[in-house]
Write an enzyme that holds these catalytic residues in place. Structure first.
Site, PDB file in Angstrom:
ATOM      1  N   CYS A   7       1.015  -1.252  -0.012  1.00 36.97           N
ATOM      2  CA  CYS A   7       0.266   0.014   0.113  1.00 36.97           C
ATOM      3  C   CYS A   7       1.006   1.119  -0.027  1.00 36.97           C
ATOM      4  O   CYS A   7       2.058   1.055  -0.070  1.00 36.97           O
ATOM      5  CB  CYS A   7      -1.036   0.104   1.435  1.00 36.97           C
ATOM      6  SG  CYS A   7      -0.383  -0.356   2.786  1.00 36.97           S
ATOM      7  N   THR A   8       0.366   2.449   0.087  1.00 34.08           N
ATOM      8  CA  THR A   8       1.042   3.661   0.113  1.00 34.08           C
ATOM      9  C   THR A   8       2.149   3.650   1.103  1.00 34.08           C
ATOM     10  O   THR A   8       3.470   3.748   0.379  1.00 34.08           O
ATOM     11  CB  THR A   8       0.148   4.836   0.043  1.00 34.08           C
ATOM     12  OG1 THR A   8      -0.768   4.700  -0.789  1.00 34.08           O
ATOM     13  CG2 THR A   8       0.945   6.021  -0.103  1.00 34.08           C
TER      14      THR A   8
END
Length: 303
Positions: free
Chosen positions: A185-186
């Protein structure tokens, strides 16, 4: 503003008084003229804060001076100035809203029972050793993956984080339960929780990319397994990890490659969709594909 910078970090750790931490964080950031979003819960902190580099450094130093946050992994990026409209500091039941707080146990060492953390170099080692057996599993909302993702990654059909439970319980990924699955994820926070939820549902070999896409991009730029742009939740909207990065997103009007999201002109919708700068300047397709399919533009014109 001399040199605008943005910091992204999270810490999973038990907090006895989240309200007190909220007040302290708000006072600290406000006194330094910083803007951004900070979420505090009984399980820790999740923050994205921006401002002048000198002020941001003071904020980071002060935040790390608090014992439970001293090991915060701070990810720095270049801002544009005024990247956030305001400062928001809130207390919430979950740092990331999966709706599964009862499944997550947090100790002073972090989330318990999650996937093995892989730093970017260790990820490449796993890929060298296990090759095509390794599966990338996107832990973000599906929209974010439209402009960038890991090569051949599985992108679940999710509009919000809460959708992941239904997705991983649907049976459509059961064939991955015996394979090495790397969640990403980010900045890494969503995978801290997602990897626990996947392991609890029978996925046997689950990893999480340590530091998320941000840390991977810092390490390998455009030379690794990441393709395209990274969606970010501030005024920049997207970032790239080096010159020559080509977004995998395509303009809905002309199909040209673009990382640029715009909001649907339908005020009851405002869904983000991809439209290149040229088509935006010429106001081509001001409505998202869903509204176009539903005939909304014709209704708007008639109104």
């Amino acid at each position: 503003m001399a040199t605008p910078k943005i910091v992204l970090f999270y810490v999973f750790t038990p907090l006895a008084d989240p309200e007190a931490v909220k007040l302290w964080q708000h006072t600290l950031a406000e006194s330094l003229g910083l803007k951004g979003r900070v979420i505090v819960s009984k399980d820790g902190i999740n923050a994205t804060i921006g401002g002048d580099i000198f002020d941001v450094k003071q904020y980071v130093r002060a935040t790390r001076s608090y014992g439970p946050f001293k090991k915060a992994d701070i990810k720095w990026s270049n801002g544009e100035g005024d990247d956030f409209p305001r400062l928001s500091v809130k207390v919430r039941p979950e740092l990331v809203t999966f709706g599964t707080n009862d499944e997550i146990t947090v100790s002073e060492s972090g989330v318990e029972g999650g996937g093995e953390h892989l730093k970017p170099g260790a990820l490449h080692k796993l890929l060298d050793e296990r090759g095509d057996d390794v599966v990338f599993f996107d832990g973000r909302n599906a929209m974010e993956a439209q402009i960038g993702k890991f090569r051949d990654a599985i992108v679940p059909e999710t509009d919000t984080t809460k959708d992941f439970i239904e997705e991983i319980e649907s049976g459509k990924y059961d064939d991955l339960k015996g394979k090495p699955v790397v969640t990403y994820c980010t900045g890494g926070i969503r995978c801290e929780v997602l990897s626990v939820l996947m392991r609890n549902r029978g996925f046997e070999e689950v990893y999480q990319l340590d530091g998320g896409i941000v840390r991977y991009g810092e390490t390998f730029g455009n030379t690794g397994y990441w393709d395209g742009s990274l969606y970010v939740f501030d005024k920049r909207m997207h970032v790239e990890f080096g010159d020559g990065a080509e977004s995998i997103g395509h303009c809905v009007a002309c199909e040209k490659s673009t990382p640029n999201f715009v909001n649907c002109a339908n005020l009851d919708c405002r869904l983000q969709y991809l439209r290149c700068e040229d088509c935006s300047e010429k106001n081509r397709q001001p409505y998202c594909p869903d509204c176009v399919q539903a005939g909304i533009p014709a209704e708007a014109a008639a109104g």
